[in-house]
Enzyme design. Sequence first.
Site, PDB file in Angstrom:
ATOM      1  CB  ILE A 132      -1.017   0.044   1.171  1.00 55.15           C
ATOM      2  CG1 ILE A 132      -0.354  -0.307   2.498  1.00 55.15           C
ATOM      3  CG2 ILE A 132      -2.206  -0.826   0.874  1.00 55.15           C
ATOM      4  CD1 ILE A 132      -1.295  -0.204   3.672  1.00 55.15           C
ATOM      5  N   GLY A 133       2.094   1.147   0.145  1.00 52.61           N
ATOM      6  CA  GLY A 133       2.899   2.367   0.092  1.00 52.61           C
ATOM      7  C   GLY A 133       4.355   2.097   0.349  1.00 52.61           C
ATOM      8  CE  LYS A 134      10.834   0.887  -1.460  1.00 49.79           C
ATOM      9  NZ  LYS A 134      11.246   0.867  -0.073  1.00 49.79           N
ATOM     10  CB  THR A 143       7.843  -1.733   1.704  1.00 52.02           C
ATOM     11  OG1 THR A 143       9.164  -1.461   1.201  1.00 52.02           O
ATOM     12  CG2 THR A 143       6.897  -1.854   0.541  1.00 52.02           C
ATOM     13  CE  LYS A 175       7.573   3.049   7.836  1.00 51.28           C
ATOM     14  NZ  LYS A 175       7.334   4.414   8.297  1.00 51.28           N
ATOM     15  CG  ASP A 226       9.026  13.667   8.467  1.00 51.67           C
ATOM     16  OD1 ASP A 226       9.137  14.668   7.740  1.00 51.67           O
ATOM     17  OD2 ASP A 226       9.158  12.507   8.049  1.00 51.67           O
TER      18      ASP A 226
HETATM   19  N1  LIG Z   1      -1.430   2.627   8.846  1.00 52.36           N
HETATM   20  C1  LIG Z   1      -1.522   2.756   7.524  1.00 52.36           C
HETATM   21  N2  LIG Z   1      -2.660   2.479   6.893  1.00 52.36           N
HETATM   22  C2  LIG Z   1      -2.769   2.614   5.569  1.00 52.36           C
HETATM   23  N3  LIG Z   1      -1.803   3.050   4.776  1.00 52.36           N
HETATM   24  C3  LIG Z   1      -0.628   3.359   5.342  1.00 52.36           C
HETATM   25  C4  LIG Z   1      -0.420   3.224   6.733  1.00 52.36           C
HETATM   26  N4  LIG Z   1       0.833   3.612   7.016  1.00 52.36           N
HETATM   27  C5  LIG Z   1       1.380   3.972   5.855  1.00 52.36           C
HETATM   28  N5  LIG Z   1       0.524   3.824   4.838  1.00 52.36           N
HETATM   29  C6  LIG Z   1       0.767   4.112   3.423  1.00 52.36           C
HETATM   30  O1  LIG Z   1       2.101   3.826   3.134  1.00 52.36           O
HETATM   31  C7  LIG Z   1       2.755   4.988   2.630  1.00 52.36           C
HETATM   32  C8  LIG Z   1       4.177   4.984   3.084  1.00 52.36           C
HETATM   33  O2  LIG Z   1       4.208   5.292   4.444  1.00 52.36           O
HETATM   34  P1  LIG Z   1       5.558   5.543   5.235  1.00 52.36           P
HETATM   35  O3  LIG Z   1       5.214   6.073   6.574  1.00 52.36           O
HETATM   36  O4  LIG Z   1       6.378   4.321   5.157  1.00 52.36           O
HETATM   37  O5  LIG Z   1       6.331   6.554   4.354  1.00 52.36           O
HETATM   38  P2  LIG Z   1       6.131   8.081   4.038  1.00 52.36           P
HETATM   39  O6  LIG Z   1       5.597   8.798   5.219  1.00 52.36           O
HETATM   40  O7  LIG Z   1       5.350   8.191   2.764  1.00 52.36           O
HETATM   41  O8  LIG Z   1       7.605   8.516   3.726  1.00 52.36           O
HETATM   42  P3  LIG Z   1       8.750   8.714   4.774  1.00 52.36           P
HETATM   43  O9  LIG Z   1       8.915   7.455   5.549  1.00 52.36           O
HETATM   44  O10 LIG Z   1       9.903   9.006   3.907  1.00 52.36           O
HETATM   45  O11 LIG Z   1       8.322   9.858   5.619  1.00 52.36           O
HETATM   46  C9  LIG Z   1       1.930   6.150   3.138  1.00 52.36           C
HETATM   47  O12 LIG Z   1       2.055   7.262   2.311  1.00 52.36           O
HETATM   48  C10 LIG Z   1       0.531   5.573   3.135  1.00 52.36           C
HETATM   49  O13 LIG Z   1      -0.057   5.706   1.867  1.00 52.36           O
END
Ligand SMILES: Nc1ncnc2c1ncn2[C@@H]1O[C@H](COP(=O)(O)OP(=O)(O)OP(=O)(O)O)[C@@H](O)[C@H]1O
Length: 701
Positions: free
Chosen positions: A90-92, A97, A112, A207
């Site tokens: 769902i996201g990286k 990831t 994650k 952040d």
């Molecule tokens: N609890 C969650 N439920 C649903 N989607 C999520 C959740 N946590 C993260 N995501 C999805 O995964 C993506 C990546 O999240 P992550 O926190 O790893 O990185 P980021 O915030 O985009 O980047 P960075 O870690 O560089 O700040 C998010 O943008 C979101 O779309």
Amino acid sequence: MPSRQKPFPPNPNPSNRPKTSLIFLTITIFSSLLILFAIVYFLYYLWYSLIHRSRTNPFDSTSSSLVKLQRFCYRELKSATNEFSNSNLIGKGGSGTVFRGILRDGKLVAVKMLDSSSLQTEREFQNELQILGSLRSPFVVSLLGFCVEKSKRLLVFEYMPNRSLQELIFADNSNFNWGRRFEIILDVSRALQFLHLECDPPVIHGDVKPSNVLLDSEHRAKLSDFGLSRVKIEGEFGIDLFSQDLGKSQELWKSQELESPAIGTPVESRNEVDFALALQASSSSKNSRVSHNVKALNLNSFTYNVNIANENDNRNRNTKGKEVSNLENGGEYWNKVVIYDDDLCSTNDHSKELNSNVASVVVDDSMSAKQWGRDWWWRQDDSGELCSKDYVTEWIGSQICPSVNPDWVEEKKSSNENTNMDNLTRLDKLEGVNETELQEPGMEYPKKIHKKHRKMQEWWKEEHLDEISKKTNKLRKIETKCKKGFRMPRFDLIRRCHFRRRRRFGQQNHNNEGDPNMEFSFRRGWKNKNAHSVGSEMWSGDLFSRELSSTTSMRGTLCYVAPEYGGCGYLMEKADIYSLGVLILVIVSGRRPLHVLSSPMKLEKANLISWCRQLAQSGNVLELVDERLKDEYSKDQASLCINLALACLQKMPELRPDIGEIVKILKGEMDLPPLPFEFSPSPPSKLLHCRSRRKQKGNAD
Ligand SMILES: Nc1ncnc2c1ncn2[C@@H]1O[C@H](COP(=O)(O)OP(=O)(O)OP(=O)(O)O)[C@@H](O)[C@H]1O
């Protein structure tokens, strides 16, 4: 005849004596009881106030919230996510990831998986566990559990079905109406209110940005990603080097304000350097301050049920249920590896070493030595060199104009899409990014960066040798004072942990130092083992890395990071407020903070913050509102949000409203204080004159 004095008559009632002593005894017993009662009452009061205090102590050992964190086996999470299949991806993010998963009990979760174990990963993992793991708020994404197996680090969060604000804002057919936007601004503000005002000690997120705002099934926003967050420990810093510098900058600020042209002065003369300030954070050493918050985590009395289990390095070993920290080592987080007691799963921590194989990454291009050079550094030493919109324009131009940046032509050929210098480049992440990653679509970093940046550093070194030498002397004086007994705990601490770390990771350091290319990393600085001059000492990574290598606060996301934080300063509440200001503008405008379009006509809109300031100065802030909203929004609310954002974006942290005020303002319970004009980006008018005179002179020549 002399009268004979009669002897003193004998006490007619000898039984009086025991009576007196009885009274005395009664009084003694009574007063003792009274004192005892007072003590008991005092102790009870103390206990009662501790138990019933209104603030949430995220690190309260009595808090059972952490105990509720579930420890998962890797196997379990693997099967929950269908072997981490792409269909569940769902996201990286910068650190890992994220996969959707269904636990055995049918609960939907987000898993994650942090990127391979490194110092950075470990720190973020620990942060999430120790800070987020202890927080419970409807405005913060809940951490449900974790997994530690060998070098694997996984975090299990509540699943947020509507994903991130980032995706919502920048989706093409976004049905992101005004009501939802305003609600999200309010929710994020409430989340920060919880962290700053209701937690004890306060938590600073560090952040705040759209991808860290997740939306639940009802589209209510929750703050996530506490990997870079910090706990604020009041009074821990001892002598405050930063505030001394701040005092200086405040003077400058005042002088700028006094000498700045009045309202109505052409924008060019006092335009933006926000972008510079944000980018400055990525490579400034002048603004690099000894990190004073590295110890924050360890200063807390964590009494989690933890074991330390790391057989591979010199980390402390500790017993179950005890705080695992190593103050001797500067209290750095990585000396505090906590492994939760769980019979079911392995407790071995195999994270061994600092990943020192970090690519040098800087933002630069073929023109950068000049473009970034003088203008870029102007703000860092107040040496009088003008910093104006020019360099932003030039830089953006270099990204747009094919003649200046051939890389861009290549990119353009492959894609007609807009070029977005997006905010998603986390400063700390840049450190670990290699060139290939930098060339990913949407990230317009030039290719041959090492060489170019090196030139810039050398230029800088030449220009600022004097200053560096002064700084070095200052540091030496401080050290001497330390030796004489004058207590500068932080400095000493940082120095010690730098040397310890160097010892610990001696091999890696050696390898880097041997690199003839003089790699630059945000934490380690420039490495040049052959350099011996004072100036080169700074850039050789000695002084510089002394400051940076120990800092865990080289953090934040480009364009969202507060200028005073600069990656190395204190991470204070007002840094979050700055990021909130950027976030508000992004939500209202539906634009990225730095949005470079191929059309030069739109250049003035490239930097959202400065564009907003320009609009404010011309009294037309509503022009900033997302065009997709058409006229379907509350003009009063939109203008309130934009002005509030401008207040949050003031350069001086002290001038920004605090989060309590922000929530009240948004709720309409308080008026927005009159907005002062932000002159700080402009150089003092004196310098302007100097520069224009110099320019004229140059022209005449
Ligand atoms: N609890 C969650 N439920 C649903 N989607 C999520 C959740 N946590 C993260 N995501 C999805 O995964 C993506 C990546 O999240 P992550 O926190 O790893 O990185 P980021 O915030 O985009 O980047 P960075 O870690 O560089 O700040 C998010 O943008 C979101 O779309």
